[in-house]
Write a protein that holds these residues in place. Structure first.
Motif, PDB file in Angstrom:
ATOM      1  N   TYR A   1       0.852  -1.199   0.000  1.00 56.60           N
ATOM      2  CA  TYR A   1       0.000   0.000   0.000  1.00 56.60           C
ATOM      3  C   TYR A   1       0.881   1.241   0.000  1.00 56.60           C
ATOM      4  O   TYR A   1       1.850   1.323   0.748  1.00 56.60           O
ATOM      5  N   MET A   2       0.552   2.188  -0.847  1.00 56.44           N
ATOM      6  CA  MET A   2       1.346   3.405  -0.951  1.00 56.44           C
ATOM      7  C   MET A   2       0.491   4.600  -0.547  1.00 56.44           C
ATOM      8  O   MET A   2      -0.460   4.967  -1.230  1.00 56.44           O
ATOM      9  N   GLU A   3       0.832   5.190   0.601  1.00 57.92           N
ATOM     10  CA  GLU A   3       0.125   6.396   1.031  1.00 57.92           C
ATOM     11  C   GLU A   3       0.293   7.479  -0.024  1.00 57.92           C
ATOM     12  O   GLU A   3       1.296   7.550  -0.701  1.00 57.92           O
ATOM     13  N   ARG A   4      -0.690   8.299  -0.120  1.00 58.68           N
ATOM     14  CA  ARG A   4      -0.698   9.450  -1.014  1.00 58.68           C
ATOM     15  C   ARG A   4      -0.870   9.092  -2.486  1.00 58.68           C
ATOM     16  O   ARG A   4      -0.779   9.943  -3.343  1.00 58.68           O
ATOM     17  N   GLU A   5      -1.098   7.815  -2.791  1.00 52.33           N
ATOM     18  CA  GLU A   5      -1.422   7.446  -4.160  1.00 52.33           C
ATOM     19  C   GLU A   5      -2.932   7.632  -4.304  1.00 52.33           C
ATOM     20  O   GLU A   5      -3.700   6.950  -3.616  1.00 52.33           O
ATOM     21  N   PRO A   6      -3.383   8.550  -5.145  1.00 53.77           N
ATOM     22  CA  PRO A   6      -4.798   8.943  -5.158  1.00 53.77           C
ATOM     23  C   PRO A   6      -5.801   7.796  -5.284  1.00 53.77           C
ATOM     24  O   PRO A   6      -6.813   7.782  -4.593  1.00 53.77           O
ATOM     25  N   SER A   7      -5.541   6.834  -6.136  1.00 54.43           N
ATOM     26  CA  SER A   7      -6.517   5.754  -6.323  1.00 54.43           C
ATOM     27  C   SER A   7      -6.637   4.895  -5.060  1.00 54.43           C
ATOM     28  O   SER A   7      -7.735   4.468  -4.701  1.00 54.43           O
ATOM     29  N   TRP A   8      -5.522   4.637  -4.374  1.00 62.05           N
ATOM     30  CA  TRP A   8      -5.567   3.899  -3.116  1.00 62.05           C
ATOM     31  C   TRP A   8      -6.241   4.741  -2.037  1.00 62.05           C
ATOM     32  O   TRP A   8      -7.040   4.237  -1.249  1.00 62.05           O
ATOM     33  N   SER A   9      -5.923   6.021  -1.999  1.00 59.99           N
ATOM     34  CA  SER A   9      -6.499   6.908  -0.980  1.00 59.99           C
ATOM     35  C   SER A   9      -8.015   6.974  -1.084  1.00 59.99           C
ATOM     36  O   SER A   9      -8.719   6.923  -0.076  1.00 59.99           O
ATOM     37  N   ARG A  10      -8.521   7.083  -2.311  1.00 60.23           N
ATOM     38  CA  ARG A  10      -9.974   7.122  -2.511  1.00 60.23           C
ATOM     39  C   ARG A  10     -10.623   5.827  -2.029  1.00 60.23           C
ATOM     40  O   ARG A  10     -11.645   5.852  -1.348  1.00 60.23           O
ATOM     41  N   LEU A  11     -10.011   4.703  -2.381  1.00 67.41           N
ATOM     42  CA  LEU A  11     -10.556   3.409  -1.984  1.00 67.41           C
ATOM     43  C   LEU A  11     -10.574   3.265  -0.467  1.00 67.41           C
ATOM     44  O   LEU A  11     -11.579   2.851   0.122  1.00 67.41           O
ATOM     45  N   LEU A  12      -9.489   3.637   0.173  1.00 70.18           N
ATOM     46  CA  LEU A  12      -9.419   3.536   1.629  1.00 70.18           C
ATOM     47  C   LEU A  12     -10.405   4.495   2.291  1.00 70.18           C
ATOM     48  O   LEU A  12     -11.065   4.139   3.263  1.00 70.18           O
ATOM     49  N   ASP A  13     -10.537   5.695   1.761  1.00 70.29           N
ATOM     50  CA  ASP A  13     -11.470   6.673   2.316  1.00 70.29           C
ATOM     51  C   ASP A  13     -12.909   6.155   2.237  1.00 70.29           C
ATOM     52  O   ASP A  13     -13.663   6.232   3.211  1.00 70.29           O
ATOM     53  N   ILE A  14     -13.289   5.601   1.101  1.00 69.67           N
ATOM     54  CA  ILE A  14     -14.642   5.059   0.931  1.00 69.67           C
ATOM     55  C   ILE A  14     -14.889   3.932   1.920  1.00 69.67           C
ATOM     56  O   ILE A  14     -15.936   3.861   2.569  1.00 69.67           O
ATOM     57  N   GLU A  15     -13.889   3.064   2.077  1.00 67.62           N
ATOM     58  CA  GLU A  15     -14.033   1.938   3.006  1.00 67.62           C
ATOM     59  C   GLU A  15     -14.119   2.418   4.449  1.00 67.62           C
ATOM     60  O   GLU A  15     -14.921   1.918   5.236  1.00 67.62           O
ATOM     61  N   ALA A  16     -13.300   3.390   4.807  1.00 64.50           N
ATOM     62  CA  ALA A  16     -13.319   3.909   6.176  1.00 64.50           C
ATOM     63  C   ALA A  16     -14.669   4.555   6.487  1.00 64.50           C
ATOM     64  O   ALA A  16     -15.228   4.336   7.574  1.00 64.50           O
ATOM     65  N   GLN A  17     -15.196   5.320   5.552  1.00 64.36           N
ATOM     66  CA  GLN A  17     -16.490   5.965   5.775  1.00 64.36           C
ATOM     67  C   GLN A  17     -17.603   4.940   5.938  1.00 64.36           C
ATOM     68  O   GLN A  17     -18.450   5.053   6.827  1.00 64.36           O
ATOM     69  N   ALA A  18     -17.615   3.921   5.072  1.00 62.54           N
ATOM     70  CA  ALA A  18     -18.643   2.878   5.156  1.00 62.54           C
ATOM     71  C   ALA A  18     -18.524   2.102   6.464  1.00 62.54           C
ATOM     72  O   ALA A  18     -19.536   1.768   7.102  1.00 62.54           O
ATOM     73  N   THR A  19     -17.298   1.837   6.880  1.00 61.77           N
ATOM     74  CA  THR A  19     -17.081   1.077   8.116  1.00 61.77           C
ATOM     75  C   THR A  19     -17.504   1.888   9.329  1.00 61.77           C
ATOM     76  O   THR A  19     -18.152   1.365  10.249  1.00 61.77           O
ATOM     77  N   LYS A  20     -17.155   3.179   9.340  1.00 61.34           N
ATOM     78  CA  LYS A  20     -17.585   4.039  10.454  1.00 61.34           C
ATOM     79  C   LYS A  20     -19.101   4.158  10.501  1.00 61.34           C
ATOM     80  O   LYS A  20     -19.696   4.138  11.581  1.00 61.34           O
ATOM     81  N   GLN A  21     -19.730   4.261   9.342  1.00 56.19           N
ATOM     82  CA  GLN A  21     -21.188   4.341   9.298  1.00 56.19           C
ATOM     83  C   GLN A  21     -21.809   3.053   9.850  1.00 56.19           C
ATOM     84  O   GLN A  21     -22.774   3.100  10.614  1.00 56.19           O
ATOM     85  N   ALA A  22     -21.251   1.912   9.484  1.00 58.14           N
ATOM     86  CA  ALA A  22     -21.755   0.634   9.999  1.00 58.14           C
ATOM     87  C   ALA A  22     -21.533   0.534  11.505  1.00 58.14           C
ATOM     88  O   ALA A  22     -22.381   0.003  12.224  1.00 58.14           O
ATOM     89  N   LEU A  23     -20.405   1.052  11.978  1.00 58.43           N
ATOM     90  CA  LEU A  23     -20.120   1.040  13.410  1.00 58.43           C
ATOM     91  C   LEU A  23     -21.157   1.874  14.157  1.00 58.43           C
ATOM     92  O   LEU A  23     -21.616   1.498  15.236  1.00 58.43           O
ATOM     93  N   ASN A  24     -21.552   2.986  13.569  1.00 53.38           N
ATOM     94  CA  ASN A  24     -22.553   3.857  14.191  1.00 53.38           C
ATOM     95  C   ASN A  24     -23.952   3.248  14.181  1.00 53.38           C
ATOM     96  O   ASN A  24     -24.815   3.679  14.936  1.00 53.38           O
ATOM     97  N   SER A  25     -24.165   2.245  13.317  1.00 48.34           N
ATOM     98  CA  SER A  25     -25.488   1.615  13.268  1.00 48.34           C
ATOM     99  C   SER A  25     -25.769   0.801  14.522  1.00 48.34           C
ATOM    100  O   SER A  25     -26.910   0.510  14.834  1.00 48.34           O
ATOM    101  N   GLY A  26     -24.701   0.415  15.219  1.00 48.70           N
ATOM    102  CA  GLY A  26     -24.860  -0.210  16.523  1.00 48.70           C
ATOM    103  C   GLY A  26     -25.179  -1.690  16.531  1.00 48.70           C
ATOM    104  O   GLY A  26     -25.624  -2.212  17.545  1.00 48.70           O
ATOM    105  N   ASP A  27     -24.950  -2.419  15.424  1.00 44.95           N
ATOM    106  CA  ASP A  27     -25.181  -3.863  15.426  1.00 44.95           C
ATOM    107  C   ASP A  27     -24.070  -4.524  16.237  1.00 44.95           C
ATOM    108  O   ASP A  27     -22.916  -4.564  15.810  1.00 44.95           O
ATOM    109  N   PRO A  28     -24.378  -5.048  17.426  1.00 44.18           N
ATOM    110  CA  PRO A  28     -23.348  -5.589  18.307  1.00 44.18           C
ATOM    111  C   PRO A  28     -22.570  -6.758  17.712  1.00 44.18           C
ATOM    112  O   PRO A  28     -21.414  -6.965  18.059  1.00 44.18           O
TER     113      PRO A  28
END
Length: 177
Positions: free
Chosen positions: A109-136
């Motif tokens: 993984y290469m930090e600051r590579e735009p295509s990787w950064s976008r993919l990681l950002d999308i995944e982080a946002q989706a994961t945080k949203q799922a975490l906020n949904s509260g499914d234990p």
């Protein structure tokens, strides 16, 4: 298994993983995806110099060229595989966690590579949203995924202090959540 499934000619063809995954029945595919993805990443890495060839007239250093091509092939495979994982059930999140763990252990993984950064950002946002949904049932897996994303790229993961505190509480990789 990977020697049969991922021969060099298949790896050079573009997208060797998706045709395999389309043959696996949907309920079982979540179990097969991390194994196949890990085998593909290892095969790319082990055979990178024979898979990714460079024109002799190129002015880019051979190692740099090959590493870039390997990263791009792995990223495309990851992106397409993540796209297959619709839904927020526990097995889909466990599969996503396993995929990101493979990326973390791969080390390409290469930090600051735009295509990787976008993919990681999308995944982080989706994961945080799922975490906020509260499914234990998914909390441990989601936190594990966020820990992997944070380790890969702190800036793109953009975890708030509340999530970071929970991630710090997660055990070491391979341990129980």
């Amino acid at each position: 298994m990977s020697a049969v499934l991922f021969q060099e000619s298949v790896l050079q063809s573009g997208d060797p993983l998706q045709p395999l995954l389309s043959q696996v029945p949907s309920p079982g595919s979540h179990l097969a995806i991390p194994v196949l993805f890990d085998a593909l990443v290892q095969k790319y890495h082990q055979n990178r110099y024979s898979i990714f060839t460079q024109a002799s007239s190129s002015k880019v250093a051979h190692d740099v060229f090959v590493a870039g091509k390997e990263r791009e092939a792995v990223r495309l495979a990851l992106e397409r595989t993540l796209d297959r994982l619709n839904g927020g059930d526990i097995t889909a999140w466990q599969t996503r966690f396993a995929l990101w763990k493979t990326i973390e252990l791969w080390g390409g993984y290469m930090e600051r590579e735009p295509s990787w950064s976008r993919l990681l950002d999308i995944e982080a946002q989706a994961t945080k949203q799922a975490l906020n949904s509260g499914d234990p049932s998914t909390v441990g897996t989601l936190l594990g995924t966020l820990v992997s994303l944070e380790r890969l790229d702190h800036d793109q993961a953009k975890l708030g202090p509340d999530v970071v505190r929970w991630c710090l509480a997660v055990s070491e990789p391979g341990g129980e959540f």
